[in-house]
Design a protein around this motif. Structure first.
Motif, PDB file in Angstrom:
ATOM      1  N   PHE A   1       8.420 -62.451   3.566  1.00 62.72           N
ATOM      2  CA  PHE A   1       7.379 -61.415   3.623  1.00 62.72           C
ATOM      3  C   PHE A   1       6.350 -61.778   4.687  1.00 62.72           C
ATOM      4  O   PHE A   1       5.210 -62.100   4.361  1.00 62.72           O
ATOM      5  CB  PHE A   1       6.702 -61.218   2.257  1.00 62.72           C
TER       6      PHE A   1
ATOM      7  N   LEU B   1      -5.917 -63.311  -3.906  1.00 61.73           N
ATOM      8  CA  LEU B   1      -4.927 -62.339  -3.427  1.00 61.73           C
ATOM      9  C   LEU B   1      -5.486 -61.486  -2.291  1.00 61.73           C
ATOM     10  O   LEU B   1      -4.722 -60.962  -1.469  1.00 61.73           O
ATOM     11  CB  LEU B   1      -4.477 -61.438  -4.575  1.00 61.73           C
TER      12      LEU B   1
ATOM     13  N   ALA C   1      -0.783 -61.324   0.820  1.00 58.88           N
ATOM     14  CA  ALA C   1      -1.029 -61.262  -0.623  1.00 58.88           C
ATOM     15  C   ALA C   1       0.117 -61.901  -1.398  1.00 58.88           C
ATOM     16  O   ALA C   1      -0.113 -62.593  -2.400  1.00 58.88           O
ATOM     17  CB  ALA C   1      -1.222 -59.811  -1.057  1.00 58.88           C
ATOM     18  N   LEU C   2       1.357 -61.695  -0.952  1.00 63.38           N
ATOM     19  CA  LEU C   2       2.491 -62.320  -1.628  1.00 63.38           C
ATOM     20  C   LEU C   2       2.487 -63.830  -1.419  1.00 63.38           C
ATOM     21  O   LEU C   2       2.892 -64.592  -2.303  1.00 63.38           O
ATOM     22  CB  LEU C   2       3.801 -61.709  -1.129  1.00 63.38           C
ATOM     23  N   MET C   3       2.037 -64.273  -0.257  1.00 64.24           N
ATOM     24  CA  MET C   3       1.915 -65.718  -0.017  1.00 64.24           C
ATOM     25  C   MET C   3       0.881 -66.329  -0.966  1.00 64.24           C
ATOM     26  O   MET C   3       1.090 -67.419  -1.510  1.00 64.24           O
ATOM     27  CB  MET C   3       1.527 -65.976   1.439  1.00 64.24           C
ATOM     28  N   HIS C   4      -0.220 -65.618  -1.149  1.00 65.47           N
ATOM     29  CA  HIS C   4      -1.234 -66.101  -2.087  1.00 65.47           C
ATOM     30  C   HIS C   4      -0.718 -66.077  -3.523  1.00 65.47           C
ATOM     31  O   HIS C   4      -1.058 -66.970  -4.316  1.00 65.47           O
ATOM     32  CB  HIS C   4      -2.501 -65.249  -1.969  1.00 65.47           C
ATOM     33  N   ALA C   5       0.090 -65.081  -3.847  1.00 69.66           N
ATOM     34  CA  ALA C   5       0.669 -65.033  -5.193  1.00 69.66           C
ATOM     35  C   ALA C   5       1.552 -66.254  -5.435  1.00 69.66           C
ATOM     36  O   ALA C   5       1.562 -66.816  -6.539  1.00 69.66           O
ATOM     37  CB  ALA C   5       1.473 -63.744  -5.363  1.00 69.66           C
ATOM     38  N   GLU C   6       2.278 -66.670  -4.409  1.00 69.11           N
ATOM     39  CA  GLU C   6       3.086 -67.882  -4.546  1.00 69.11           C
ATOM     40  C   GLU C   6       2.197 -69.101  -4.788  1.00 69.11           C
ATOM     41  O   GLU C   6       2.501 -69.947  -5.639  1.00 69.11           O
ATOM     42  CB  GLU C   6       3.937 -68.106  -3.305  1.00 69.11           C
TER      43      GLU C   6
ATOM     44  N   ASP D   1       7.988 -68.288   3.368  1.00 65.04           N
ATOM     45  CA  ASP D   1       7.097 -67.130   3.248  1.00 65.04           C
ATOM     46  C   ASP D   1       7.287 -66.176   4.417  1.00 65.04           C
ATOM     47  O   ASP D   1       7.383 -64.957   4.231  1.00 65.04           O
ATOM     48  CB  ASP D   1       5.638 -67.585   3.204  1.00 65.04           C
ATOM     49  N   TYR D   2       7.317 -66.737   5.616  1.00 64.22           N
ATOM     50  CA  TYR D   2       7.390 -65.891   6.799  1.00 64.22           C
ATOM     51  C   TYR D   2       8.789 -65.332   7.033  1.00 64.22           C
ATOM     52  O   TYR D   2       8.953 -64.416   7.841  1.00 64.22           O
ATOM     53  CB  TYR D   2       6.904 -66.667   8.024  1.00 64.22           C
TER      54      TYR D   2
ATOM     55  N   SER E   1       2.870 -59.901   4.614  1.00 64.52           N
ATOM     56  CA  SER E   1       2.161 -59.749   3.342  1.00 64.52           C
ATOM     57  C   SER E   1       1.497 -61.047   2.910  1.00 64.52           C
ATOM     58  O   SER E   1       2.063 -61.812   2.123  1.00 64.52           O
ATOM     59  CB  SER E   1       3.130 -59.264   2.250  1.00 64.52           C
TER      60      SER E   1
END
Length: 625
Positions: A127, A51, A132-137, A123-124, A130
Motif C-alpha cells: 500500500f 492513523l 494510514a495503513l502503515m500506521h495501522a500496522e 508496506d510500500y 496509504s
C-alpha cells in the motif's frame, strides 16, 4: 519454587494495621486473566490518532529509497545504514547536499535494522499510497508489544493486580508515543516486541523448565537485534535476570546466559563485519568506538533520560532550552535520589525489584548513545514501571518491607502521590498529545517544501541559510515529489551554506565568491552536532572542496565554531545552473547574491524547535559596505 515472587502483603501476626481494601471491581480488572488484552486495547485506543499523522520527517527520504527512486541510490534493506562512513560515499552525499559541507569526512551513521527495513519495504509494496495503513500496522505491533509485556509482568509480579497495574502504566506511558506514531521509528517497537518475547521464553525455560525456551529466547533475541539497537535493552534485562532472579551459584547464573550470549556475540561480529555503527557525530556516540566521548556525555544524558522517564518533563527539553541544561541535569539526579530513598527498602528485601532496577540501569547504557529522548525509553520504562508498581502495591497493602520511620513514610507518600499523578492520571493525556506531536514536528518541513519553486529540476539549489540543516536542506527535496497535485521535480542538489537560528551577513567578494559572517554557533541547537562531533574540530584556513564549490574557514569563535566562511563556486553566481534561496518566515524565497563589494544581512530564522511565543525575525535588508 525458588523463583516465586515474595508476597507483597503483611505476614501473619504482623502488628501493622490491615490495609483499606481497594474497590473490588478495579482490583479484579487489573488482575483479570485477560488483562494483557485490555492493556493492549487501552494502548491502541490512546495512540489511535497516529492513523492521521501521515508521513513525516525521515519517512520522506525512506519513501524514495523504498520506491527505488534513482535519486536515492540506496538499497531498500540499507535504508537505516545509508551513511556507511567511507569518504567516497560522504563526498557524494555532500555533493548532493544531503550532508553539509561541514560534515565530518568519516561521518558514519549505519544502523543494523534489517527486519525493520523489510517491514517498510513490504508496506510500500502492498500500500505505497496509504500511510494510514502503515500506521495501522505500527499499532498492531504496539498492541502485541504491550500484551507481551503484560504477560511478562504477570510472570514476575504478585499479586496479579500489581502485575496489571504495571502493565497499565506501561500501556499509557507517553514515552512510547513517537515510535508508534512515526513510521520511520517503528524499529523501536519491533525490537522491543521481539525482546519481550525473548524474556518470556527465557523465564519459562528457567522458571518452568520448558526446554525449548532456551532456543526460543535466543531466536527472539536475534530477531530483536536485527530489528534495531533498542534490543540491547532486552539483553540488559536478560543479564539482570541471571544476577537477580536466577538461583544457584555464579556458574549456574552465567551458564543461564549462554544462549543469549552466543546470540549477542554473533550479532556483534556481524555488526562490525557488515560495517554497522556510528562515527564522527556528536549526537550518536559509539561506546566502544569513542569511549572517551561517550563517557563524557554519559552521566549528563542518563540524568536527562531518568528525568524524562519519571516526570512529565521530556528528556528532549534540555536541548530545546540549552541555557537551562544544567538545571535539567540537576533535576534529573535530584528526582533519582528521591526515588532511590523511597525504593531502597523494597530493593533490599525483594529480588524481583532488584531485577527491575538493575535491568533499568543496564538499559540506560545503550540508550545514552544517542541524543536524550523519551523515544529511547522502551526498556528503561519496562524496569521503572515494574518497580513502581511493586512500590505502589506494597505501600497500599502495607507490605512488611516498609520501614516504620516517619521520615521515610513522608518521602514514600510524596513519591507515591506524585507517581500516580504523573504516570496514571496525566500519562494518558500526554500519550495522546505526544502521538500528535509527530505531525506537529513534521509540518514545518512540509510547509518549507511547499514554498520551493517548481522549476528546480536538474539544477543546483543553494540555500544561504535555514533554521536546521537536516530538516530543511537534507529532507526538503524528498518531499517535492508529493508537493501539490502533480509533485515537483527534484533538483540535482540542494546545498546549505549555513543553518541555525542566527543572523548571517553575506558579502560578495568577486564574481564567484561569497564571504559569510555568522552571528551565532553553527553547531548550537538540537541537531547542531549531528554531522560533526567536537572531537573533530575545524581549523582556520581549512578548506573543504566539493564538486563545483569550496568552503574555506576564515575564522572561528572561541569555542571552535565557524565565524567567517568563504565560499567559491566554479561558475559565476548568476549562472543559470545555480538557483539561490534564503529563509523567510516559514519557507524559502528566491535570493539574489549582492553586487561585488556589497553586503546583505539575513536575519535569524525561527528555529524549527522554537518554543511557543518566539517572535519571527524581520525581513532582510541591504547594508552598504
Amino acid at each position: 519454587s525458588p523463583f516465586a515472587p515474595r508476597p507483597n502483603g503483611p505476614t501473619p501476626g504482623s502488628d501493622r494495621l490491615p490495609p483499606v481494601p481497594l474497590r473490588l471491581p478495579f482490583r479484579a480488572w487489573l488482575g483479570h486473566r485477560r488483562f494483557p488484552l485490555y492493556a493492549a486495547l487501552v494502548a491502541v485506543v490512546l495512540t489511535l490518532p497516529s492513523l492521521g499523522v501521515g508521513l513525516q520527517l525521515d519517512d520522506y527520504p525512506q519513501r524514495l529509497v523504498m520506491l527505488r527512486a534513482p535519486e536515492a541510490g540506496i538499497p531498500p534493506l540499507s535504508v537505516f545504514a545509508s551513511l556507511p562512513g567511507d569518504a567516497a560515499s560522504n563526498l557524494r552525499f555532500m555533493d548532493r547536499g544531503i550532508l553539509p559541507w561541514w560534515a565530518a569526512p568519516d561521518l558514519k551513521l549505519a544502523f543494523c535494522r534489517v527486519l525493520s527495513a523489510a517491514s517498510l519495504w513490504l508496506d510500500y509494496q502492498l500500500f505505497p499510497g496509504s500511510p494510514a495503513l502503515m500506521h495501522a500496522e505500527s499499532l498492531l505491533w504496539f498492541a502485541l508489544l504491550v500484551a507481551a509485556v503484560a504477560l511478562l509482568y504477570r510472570r514476575l509480579l504478585a499479586p496479579s493486580w500489581v502485575a496489571g497495574l504495571a502493565a497499565l502504566l506501561y500501556a499509557v506511558d507517553p514515552g512510547h508515543a513517537v515510535p508508534v506514531a512515526w513510521i520511520a521509528n517503528r524499529n523501536a517497537v519491533l525490537a522491543s516486541l521481539f525482546g519481550a518475547l525473548a524474556l518470556l521464553a527465557h523465564d519459562r525455560w528457567r522458571r518452568d523448565g520448558w526446554r525449548p525456551g532456551a532456543a526460543a529466547s535466543a531466536l527472539c533475541l536475534a530477531l530483536a537485534l536485527l530489528s534495531g539497537e533498542m534490543a540491547l535493552g532486552a539483553a540488559a534485562f536478560l543479564a539482570a535476570y541471571a544476577f537477580s532472579i536466577e538461583s544457584g551459584g555464579l556458574g549456574r547464573r552465567i551458564s543461564s546466559l549462554l544462549p543469549a550470549g552466543v546470540t549477542l556475540g554473533a550479532w556483534a561480529i556481524y555488526y562490525r563485519l557488515a560495517g554497522f555503527g556510528t562515527r564522527g557525530s556528536g549526537m550518536y556516540l559509539d561506546p566502544l568506538g569513542s569511549p572517551a566521548a561517550f563517557a563524557a556525555a554519559f552521566f549528563r544524558r542518563v540524568s536527562l533520560l531518568l528525568l524524562g522517564q519519571w516526570t512529565p518533563i521530556p528528556a528532549e527539553m534540555a536541548a530545546l532550552v540549552p541555557a537551562r541544561q544544567g538545571a535539567f541535569i540537576l533535576a534529573g539526579w535530584g528526582v533519582t535520589a528521591l526515588l532511590a530513598v523511597a525504593f531502597l527498602p523494597l530493593l533490599q528485601r525483594d529480588r524481583t525489584a532488584r531485577f527491575f532496577a538493575l535491568g533499568m540501569g543496564l538499559a540506560l547504557v545503550p540508550s545514552a548513545a544517542a541524543l536524550p529522548s523519551n523515544r529511547l525509553l522502551f526498556w528503561v520504562s519496562f524496569g521503572a514501571l515494574g518497580l513502581l508498581a511493586q512500590f505502589l502495591g506494597g505501600v497500599y497493602e502495607q507490605a512488611d518491607w516498609r520501614p516504620l520511620r516517619a521520615g521515610w513514610r513522608i518521602v514514600a507518600a510524596t513519591v507515591a502521590g506524585a507517581m500516580l499523578l504523573f504516570h496514571l492520571i496525566l500519562a494518558p493525556f500526554l500519550l495522546v498529545l505526544m502521538t500528535l506531536s509527530v505531525r506537529a514536528l513534521g509540518e514545518p518541513v512540509a510547509k518549507a517544501a511547499a514554498t520551493m519553486p517548481g522549476d528546480l529540476g536538474g539544477r543546483n539549489v543553494v540555500a544561504v541559510n535555514a533554521p536546521e540543516y537536516l530538516l530543511f536542506v537534507s529532507f526538503v527535496p524528498s518531499l517535492l515529489p508529493l508537493a501539490g497535485k502533480t509533485g515537483k521535480p527534484l533538483p540535482r542538489s540542494m546545498r546549505g551554506l549555513t543553518a541555525g537560528p542566527f543572523p548571517v551577513a553575506v558579502t560578495r567578494v568577486d564574481p564567484r565568491t561569497l564571504a559569510l559572517h555568522l552571528e551565532g554557533g553553527l553547531f548550537d541547537g538540537l541537531l547542531g552536532r549531528l554531522f560533526r562531533g567536537a572531537d573533530r574540530p575545524l581549523a582556520v584556513g581549512q578548506e573543504i572542496a566539493l564538486p563545483g564549490m569550496s568552503a574555506r574557514v576564515a575564522s572561528l569563535t572561541p569555542d571552535g565554531q565557524p565565524r567567517d566562511v568563504v565560499f567559491r563556486f566554479a561558475v559565476p553566481l548568476e549562472d543559470p545552473s545555480l538557483f539561490w534561496l534564503r529563509w523567510s518566515g516559514e519557507g524559502f524565497v528566491p535570493f539574489t547574491p549582492p553586487a561585488i563589494g556589497r553586503t546583505v544581512l539575513l536575519p535569524a530564522p525561527r528555529s524549527a524547535f522554537a518554543l511557543p511565543g518566539t517572535k519571527a525575525a524581520p525581513e532582510a535588508g541591504i547594508i552598504a559596505r
